[in-house]
Design a protein around this motif. Structure first.
Motif, PDB file in Angstrom:
ATOM      1  N   HIS B 531       9.546  -8.459   3.596  1.00 12.47           N
ATOM      2  CA  HIS B 531       8.285  -8.631   2.887  1.00 12.47           C
ATOM      3  C   HIS B 531       7.254  -7.551   3.163  1.00 12.47           C
ATOM      4  O   HIS B 531       6.201  -7.558   2.544  1.00 12.47           O
ATOM      5  CB  HIS B 531       7.673 -10.002   3.231  1.00 12.47           C
ATOM      6  CG  HIS B 531       8.513 -11.136   2.745  1.00 12.47           C
ATOM      7  ND1 HIS B 531       9.407 -11.792   3.553  1.00 12.47           N
ATOM      8  CD2 HIS B 531       8.628 -11.684   1.512  1.00 12.47           C
ATOM      9  CE1 HIS B 531      10.022 -12.724   2.848  1.00 12.47           C
ATOM     10  NE2 HIS B 531       9.582 -12.685   1.607  1.00 12.47           N
ATOM     11  N   ILE B 532       7.524  -6.672   4.100  1.00 16.32           N
ATOM     12  CA  ILE B 532       6.422  -5.795   4.510  1.00 16.32           C
ATOM     13  C   ILE B 532       6.305  -4.550   3.635  1.00 16.32           C
ATOM     14  O   ILE B 532       7.256  -4.102   3.001  1.00 16.32           O
ATOM     15  CB  ILE B 532       6.539  -5.379   5.997  1.00 16.32           C
ATOM     16  CG1 ILE B 532       7.751  -4.484   6.241  1.00 16.32           C
ATOM     17  CG2 ILE B 532       6.561  -6.611   6.880  1.00 16.32           C
ATOM     18  CD1 ILE B 532       7.817  -3.983   7.662  1.00 16.32           C
ATOM     19  N   ASN B 533       5.093  -4.027   3.609  1.00 19.39           N
ATOM     20  CA  ASN B 533       4.807  -2.767   2.931  1.00 19.39           C
ATOM     21  C   ASN B 533       5.195  -1.633   3.868  1.00 19.39           C
ATOM     22  O   ASN B 533       4.607  -1.447   4.937  1.00 19.39           O
ATOM     23  CB  ASN B 533       3.313  -2.718   2.602  1.00 19.39           C
ATOM     24  CG  ASN B 533       2.934  -1.414   1.919  1.00 19.39           C
ATOM     25  OD1 ASN B 533       3.202  -0.326   2.426  1.00 19.39           O
ATOM     26  ND2 ASN B 533       2.299  -1.521   0.761  1.00 19.39           N
ATOM     27  N   ILE B 534       6.233  -0.925   3.453  1.00 14.15           N
ATOM     28  CA  ILE B 534       6.801   0.101   4.325  1.00 14.15           C
ATOM     29  C   ILE B 534       5.775   1.177   4.675  1.00 14.15           C
ATOM     30  O   ILE B 534       5.673   1.631   5.819  1.00 14.15           O
ATOM     31  CB  ILE B 534       8.023   0.748   3.629  1.00 14.15           C
ATOM     32  CG1 ILE B 534       9.090  -0.306   3.365  1.00 14.15           C
ATOM     33  CG2 ILE B 534       8.581   1.893   4.449  1.00 14.15           C
ATOM     34  CD1 ILE B 534       9.622  -0.960   4.599  1.00 14.15           C
ATOM     35  N   GLY B 535       5.002   1.586   3.651  1.00 11.61           N
ATOM     36  CA  GLY B 535       4.015   2.647   3.879  1.00 11.61           C
ATOM     37  C   GLY B 535       3.036   2.259   4.975  1.00 11.61           C
ATOM     38  O   GLY B 535       2.775   3.042   5.901  1.00 11.61           O
ATOM     39  N   ASN B 536       2.478   1.046   4.874  1.00  8.05           N
ATOM     40  CA  ASN B 536       1.534   0.600   5.893  1.00  8.05           C
ATOM     41  C   ASN B 536       2.197   0.436   7.256  1.00  8.05           C
ATOM     42  O   ASN B 536       1.597   0.756   8.293  1.00  8.05           O
ATOM     43  CB  ASN B 536       0.893  -0.714   5.465  1.00  8.05           C
ATOM     44  CG  ASN B 536      -0.134  -0.486   4.362  1.00  8.05           C
ATOM     45  OD1 ASN B 536      -0.675   0.616   4.246  1.00  8.05           O
ATOM     46  ND2 ASN B 536      -0.373  -1.512   3.551  1.00  8.05           N
ATOM     47  N   ALA B 537       3.452  -0.091   7.256  1.00 11.61           N
ATOM     48  CA  ALA B 537       4.154  -0.276   8.536  1.00 11.61           C
ATOM     49  C   ALA B 537       4.364   1.066   9.222  1.00 11.61           C
ATOM     50  O   ALA B 537       4.261   1.191  10.440  1.00 11.61           O
ATOM     51  CB  ALA B 537       5.482  -0.989   8.299  1.00 11.61           C
ATOM     52  N   MET B 538       4.626   2.093   8.410  1.00  7.80           N
ATOM     53  CA  MET B 538       4.800   3.425   8.995  1.00  7.80           C
ATOM     54  C   MET B 538       3.477   4.026   9.427  1.00  7.80           C
ATOM     55  O   MET B 538       3.394   4.695  10.454  1.00  7.80           O
ATOM     56  CB  MET B 538       5.488   4.348   7.997  1.00  7.80           C
ATOM     57  CG  MET B 538       6.965   4.052   7.867  1.00  7.80           C
ATOM     58  SD  MET B 538       7.766   5.410   7.017  1.00  7.80           S
ATOM     59  CE  MET B 538       9.335   4.688   6.644  1.00  7.80           C
ATOM     60  N   ALA B 539       2.447   3.792   8.636  1.00  6.50           N
ATOM     61  CA  ALA B 539       1.122   4.308   8.991  1.00  6.50           C
ATOM     62  C   ALA B 539       0.695   3.787  10.364  1.00  6.50           C
ATOM     63  O   ALA B 539       0.055   4.494  11.141  1.00  6.50           O
ATOM     64  CB  ALA B 539       0.102   3.908   7.930  1.00  6.50           C
TER      65      ALA B 539
END
Lengths: 612, 612
Positions: B531-539
């Motif tokens: 469910h997670i937003n990959i971009g934000n998780a990487m940020a």
């Protein structure tokens, strides 16, 4: 320097010298083979000797002797050869006939109970390094790394508590291994405590031996009547009862299980050994006893083609069978051969080891169904001869078992009948060995014909009111005050039985390709064999007519087979490999059986002549 | 000649043509990877698509679709791609995001459920020759001679009735084999009926799949809450409860056993399959769930050095564990790695197969304890990162699980907050994926500092009466009428958790010898990851900053690992062999862990910059 002691063994007249030691040890130097089923530990009570003269010191009776011998016997000089140590000087001892592994008139190879120890059960002491954050091997893997090999499994109840076991023991434990499995894990060092039980489940008697697997010694022995007897003396009635419904099958099974548990408890009590330190039971028995003990339906053993459910050895956890040893301990069977050739017969093979020799031997284990095995290291043929219960005294009008009061030997000389009884008391009846002597004597005295009919009813010992009977013991001599007699029907029962035996070994010898007279050895296994007069048995062709020194009394081998297997996995492998070479002969389908049987029933005057 | 059908997949905009077939089959041609955990049999209900246009014929909904979809959904054009067959003409379908094995913004390798069938359970039909007097092989040996090999054992209850089984079946039976053992013997031909059950025992959810071992198909799936939850949500409270006394341990064990039995009974009911035809259960779970299921004390997993009782896979009879399948059936575990890296993590390895590739991959399975695994075919390093429950919404003031009403994504643009909720209803709270978005957005909007403190309390969405709070959803928008807010403490909880994760993969990468940016793939396993937003998780450096197309959503792998093992002994062997190469890293003893952890807690402006 220790004294030298000198012992003369009578009636052999052999004298040996040596350092102070037990009479049993000295007997070996004299070539006298005494029975020592317990390995000389004073348990079995079989090595009785009588000290007739003593010019020196013999150690006083031990507690074990006090248990095996009555005060009167001890007072009469009776001792256990394994216990009685000759400390100095000279002595003369009389070897009781029943104490010998081979009867005196024949000299055979004594059966050795010795075996190189290689039990399936092993104990491994494990000092483990306590875990740290740097060494995070799990508990089981930590334990396994201390074992000589990776075991193939661990019982769930043991795995469940392993973390507590290891920690409460301070990482110092003993792993108990059975073959390639981890059986259990015990706190501390328990390596000296590893026991097993050998069991022979006979139709009438159950025998248990408690064995120290670390030393091979028999620590205790117990026996009891097989309580299944209440459902029939013979295996066929038990098959019939068990086949009726599963409740019956389980009843028969639990009767034996409870008896075995009681015997084990007695042995544990006597030796102060915990039943949890017993890790394996090896058992044998005829095929029906085997099936009933495991709860396998014996139904189809009772009907043609008489098949067992299986024959290869099996092993199950004690807890699954309700046997009161270590719950994770194993209960292992000896292999079977056929519906009427059970693991008791396999035990005969294991103890006689006829499969190790180039020379051809015959093993005869006489019972209601007699097992016959003939062969050598190349080939073994076996059969079951339906000999009926006459050798056990049944179906004979005055017949009885070989217990106190039974006429066990008979002679007729110049028309005079003489006999001996077991225990030397007044006769109560006649047992198998007495019947053999009686028939042989009646025939050689001309009282019966070769077909077992009375030759002349005018004989003064034959009474003819009603069915003609030969008086073996007149009423004034007997316990009951009634005559002990034998009828033509009795003699016929016996002749049918010996006909079956003779036909059996004749056909086996034919299959193998040997003249029975050329057999290298003839082993008599089972309790019956040890009491019979070899000369008379040969005269009647119950046994092949080999030179008497080739006849060996193997005794009651059955529990010995289980014990051998208990002590050595190599013995188990050896017998399994032997059985792949064993050819079972089903007499009822042998074309020659009926002809040979009919030919075998009458007494052969020539054979009787040769032996008399 | 069959019609050609044409389908356009949206929002991908890909069009494919082909003969009439299911939408799932057509999707493969378009390179669209739809979820099909049940192998396309209409059971799992995961391959939902919406038919938006149709200029032809699509087969009407099947019974299986009627079971998986509501009438409203069906009316709205929702279908299961595996069931909906396009019969003619053209259609356009919209692929629901949750139906994809990989989210649309990343393109990863879909996990293939395909495996060459080689189950441990095999059935062998045996037509036996009935015995005769000429062929007197015992029953078991007769049966074994018809098998491809000699089995290593047979359960006693099966042996006990074998003679009856063979005869009542007229010597025509099916032998059921498990590995090298004979499990049972069934009358007649039952070769088409061989089933197994794969079970994932999660701390909160138990999932069971009923699998046809002959075809590999999933026939039914059921799940239930883990009833142990009444003794604590997290594994530590269950360890504490179980460690108190054995009664507690058995209570926890039987709660799961009963639940599993209920689920199995449901699946058997739905498919009309007899539980006696289920011969193996393979299960996985975290190490504590594993221990509790087998009744092994989990006490020492809870204290340093956090050791499991064992790690190698074990197998016990179902009857011993009280599991209601064939009583002689087997219950087999997947291997464990460490106290906090259980067989659910092993399942991640089995499904991602990172051990098969030369390129180095990372698997992250996020939970209260997150499992991290990094490596390739040469070497794999794994650790457990104590990330706490904040990703599951716990210990966050407005936190909640990812269920209906949870804010699952958040955006802040020009000071304006927008969000979406699961199910699109009014928000009730915020779940893990929402928190990631929120923290990333708060930081990039300059509302919080890199240490998670509010930069300026004057921000209009920050209320300062009492503890300062940022308003995510004002009260007029929420379900309860209360504001949904986030505090500095909440943000700190989250940063501690992500610090633990980041330190974990940083240390693993260091151990392995790779710059995390160069990882070939990053797999997100477990329900959270999908469910997670990959971009934000990487940020936020929850994940290493690899190109987004290298991130693969592995989904809930755990039951898949058990299923793979159920279907193939080679998969079991492969993972056992892999685990011998796996190096477990205990973070608490790593010298660099504390330093790396402290360094990992704050948000890295550079990283956030790179990703935003």
């Amino acid at each position: 320097m220790a004294d030298t002691v000198t012992i003369t063994f009578e009636p052999d007249g052999k004298t040996v010298e040596g350092p102070p030691q037990s009479i049993l040890e000295l007997s070996r130097g004299a070539g006298i083979t005494l029975r020592s089923e317990c390995g000389g530990s004073g348990i079995c009570g079989k090595c009785r000797v009588q000290i007739t003269k003593s010019y020196g010191t013999i150690a006083p009776p031990t507690q074990k002797e006090a248990k095996q011998l009555t005060a009167a016997e001890l007072a009469g000089g009776l001792r256990l050869a394994c216990q009685a140590r000759v400390l100095s000087g000279k002595a003369t001892v009389y070897v009781l006939p029943e104490s010998r592994t081979a009867a005196r008139e024949i000299s055979g190879t004594a059966l050795e109970g010795n075996v190189a120890l290689a039990p399936a059960v092993q104990k491994v002491r494990c000092h483990l390094f306590p875990p740290t954050l740097e060494d995070t091997r799990p508990d089981l893997e930590r334990l396994v790394s201390a074992l000589p090999f990776v075991p193939s499994g661990i019982p769930l109840p043991v795995l469940s508590v392993l973390p507590d076991t290891l920690r409460s023991a301070g990482w110092d434990v003993t792993a108990v291994i059975w073959n390639d499995r981890l059986l259990t894990v015990e706190a501390g060092d328990t390596t000296t405590e590893q026991y097993g039980v050998a069991i022979d489940i006979g139709s009438s008697k159950i025998i248990c031996h408690l064995v120290d697997l670390a030393t091979g010694k028999t620590l205790a022995a117990e026996h009891a009547e097989n309580p299944q007897i209440m459902y029939g003396e013979d295996v066929v009635s038990r098959i019939t009862f068990a086949a009726k419904d599963n409740g019956n099958l389980y009843r028969l099974r639990y009767l034996v299980v409870e008896t075995v548990n009681t015997l084990i408890a007695k042995m544990c009590g006597a030796t102060e050994i915990s039943k949890d330190r017993i890790y394996e039971i090896v058992f044998d028995g005829n095929t029906v006893m085997h099936h009933l003990f495991l709860g396998i339906t014996p139904k189809y053993i009772g009907v043609s083609p008489f098949l067992p459910g299986h024959s290869a050895p099996v092993s199950y956890p004690a807890k699954e069978l309700g046997l009161a040893i270590n719950p994770e301990g194993r209960v292992t069977s000896l292999p079977l051969i056929a519906g009427y050739v059970g693991s008791d017969a396999v035990a005969d093979l294991m103890l006689t080891k006829i499969y190790e020799r180039q020379e051809c031997s015959l093993v005869i284990d006489i019972g209601t169904n007699s097992e016959l095995m003939l062969g050598n290291s190349d080939k073994i043929v076996v059969c079951s001869a339906p000999s009926g219960p006459s050798f056990e005294g049944a179906q004979i009008s005055s017949g009885m078992k070989a217990v106190g009061g039974a006429i066990e030997s008979v002679k007729i000389e110049d028309g005079k009948v003489s006999y001996t009884t077991i225990g030397n008391g007044k006769p109560k009846g006649i047992c198998g060995s007495g019947i053999i002597d009686l028939v042989a004597s009646l025939f050689s005295a001309g009282i019966i014909t070769k077909n077992g009919k009375f030759a002349n009813l005018a004989n003064p010992r034959i009474v003819t009111d009603g069915v003609p009977k030969f008086i073996v013991a007149p009423k004034e001599e007997t316990e009951s005050g009634r005559e002990i007699t034998v009828t033509e029907k009795d003699i016929n029962e016996f002749l049918l039985a010996k006909g079956s035996l003779r036909a059996g070994w004749t056909i086996l010898a034919e299959k193998y390709g040997i003249d029975p007279k050329n057999l290298d050895r003839v082993y008599l296994a089972g309790s019956f064999g040890t009491h019979i007069n070899i000369g008379n048995a040969m005269a009647l062709e119950l046994l092949p007519q080999v030179p008497p020194d080739r006849v060996v009394f193997a005794g009651e081998t059955a529990v010995g087979g289980s014990q051998l297997a208990l002590l050595s996995v190599h013995e188990r492998e050896a017998i399994r490999s032997v059985l792949t070479k064993v050819q079972y002969v089903e007499l009822s389908v042998e074309k020659s059986f009926n002809r040979e049987y009919l030919r075998s029933i009458p007494i052969s005057p020539e054979a009787a002549q040769r032996r008399s």
